[in-house]
Design a protein around this motif. Structure first.
Motif, short mmCIF file in Angstrom:
data_model
loop_
_atom_site.label_atom_id
_atom_site.label_comp_id
_atom_site.label_asym_id
_atom_site.label_seq_id
_atom_site.Cartn_x
_atom_site.Cartn_y
_atom_site.Cartn_z
N MET A 9 0.84 -1.19 0.00
CA MET A 9 0.00 0.00 0.00
C MET A 9 0.88 1.25 0.00
N HIS A 10 0.27 2.43 0.06
CA HIS A 10 0.96 3.72 -0.06
C HIS A 10 2.07 3.91 0.96
N GLN A 104 -7.44 4.87 1.44
CA GLN A 104 -6.38 4.83 0.43
C GLN A 104 -6.11 3.40 -0.02
N THR A 108 -6.38 1.89 -3.81
CA THR A 108 -5.25 1.18 -4.41
C THR A 108 -5.67 -0.19 -4.92
N TRP A 112 -5.76 -1.46 -8.69
CA TRP A 112 -4.90 -2.61 -9.00
C TRP A 112 -5.73 -3.68 -9.72
#
Length: 164
Positions: A9-10, A104, A108, A112
């Motif tokens: 993740m981010h 978030q 994502t 994806w």
């Protein structure tokens, strides 16, 4: 055909993803681009399985066991993605209770899933109760590829859930 992976993740936290795609009689993946059904849950492996039986308890197979999302939709030409929210199931990190990191992460994972070679770029999300709130949170992030959500009995706010 099922595959599992850890998706970063981010912030570098890895979340656990299981993808079930259409397969032939020998269990080999069938070539094609499929619409995606995504369930993002904190309960996989504890209160619920990774087959999506909680949201889809019917129909049942010949053995009397519910087919769930994976058993019902993959044979009908869908890819089913099961996501363990951060800090739950087999994912790293700490559960964020539908706050910023969860938001978030959902964006994502939707983007994806929409971008995979086996995806036709169209993602739908579903879930019930807490898991029925994740589609609404994802939709608020406006991720590319999220086409529809089918939430069931989602929460209005975490505040009301925690302090009601």
């Amino acid at each position: 055909m099922k595959e599992t992976l850890e998706l970063p993740m981010h912030d570098g936290t890895e979340v656990h993803i299981e993808v079930t795609r259409p397969a032939d009689a020998n269990g080999r993946p069938v070539a094609g681009e499929w619409p995606v059904i995504l369930e993002a849950s904190p309960y996989h492996g504890t209160l619920a399985d990774r087959e999506g039986r909680r949201i889809l308890p019917d129909p049942v197979g010949e053995d009397g066991v519910p087919l769930g999302l994976t058993g019902y939709f993959a044979p009908k030409g869908y890819a089913v993605v099961m996501m363990d929210l951060r800090g739950t199931g087999l994912s790293d990190g700490c559960l964020d209770h539908l706050a910023g990191n969860d938001a978030q992460d959902l964006k994502t994972v939707v983007e994806w899933a929409a971008s995979r070679p086996w995806s036709n770029g169209r993602v739908g999300m579903t879930g019930h109760s807490y898991v029925g709130s994740t589609p609404s949170l994802a939709a608020a992030m406006n991720p590319q590829g999220l086409e529809t959500i089918v939430p069931s009995a989602g929460m209005a706010t975490m505040y009301d859930h925690q302090f009601q």
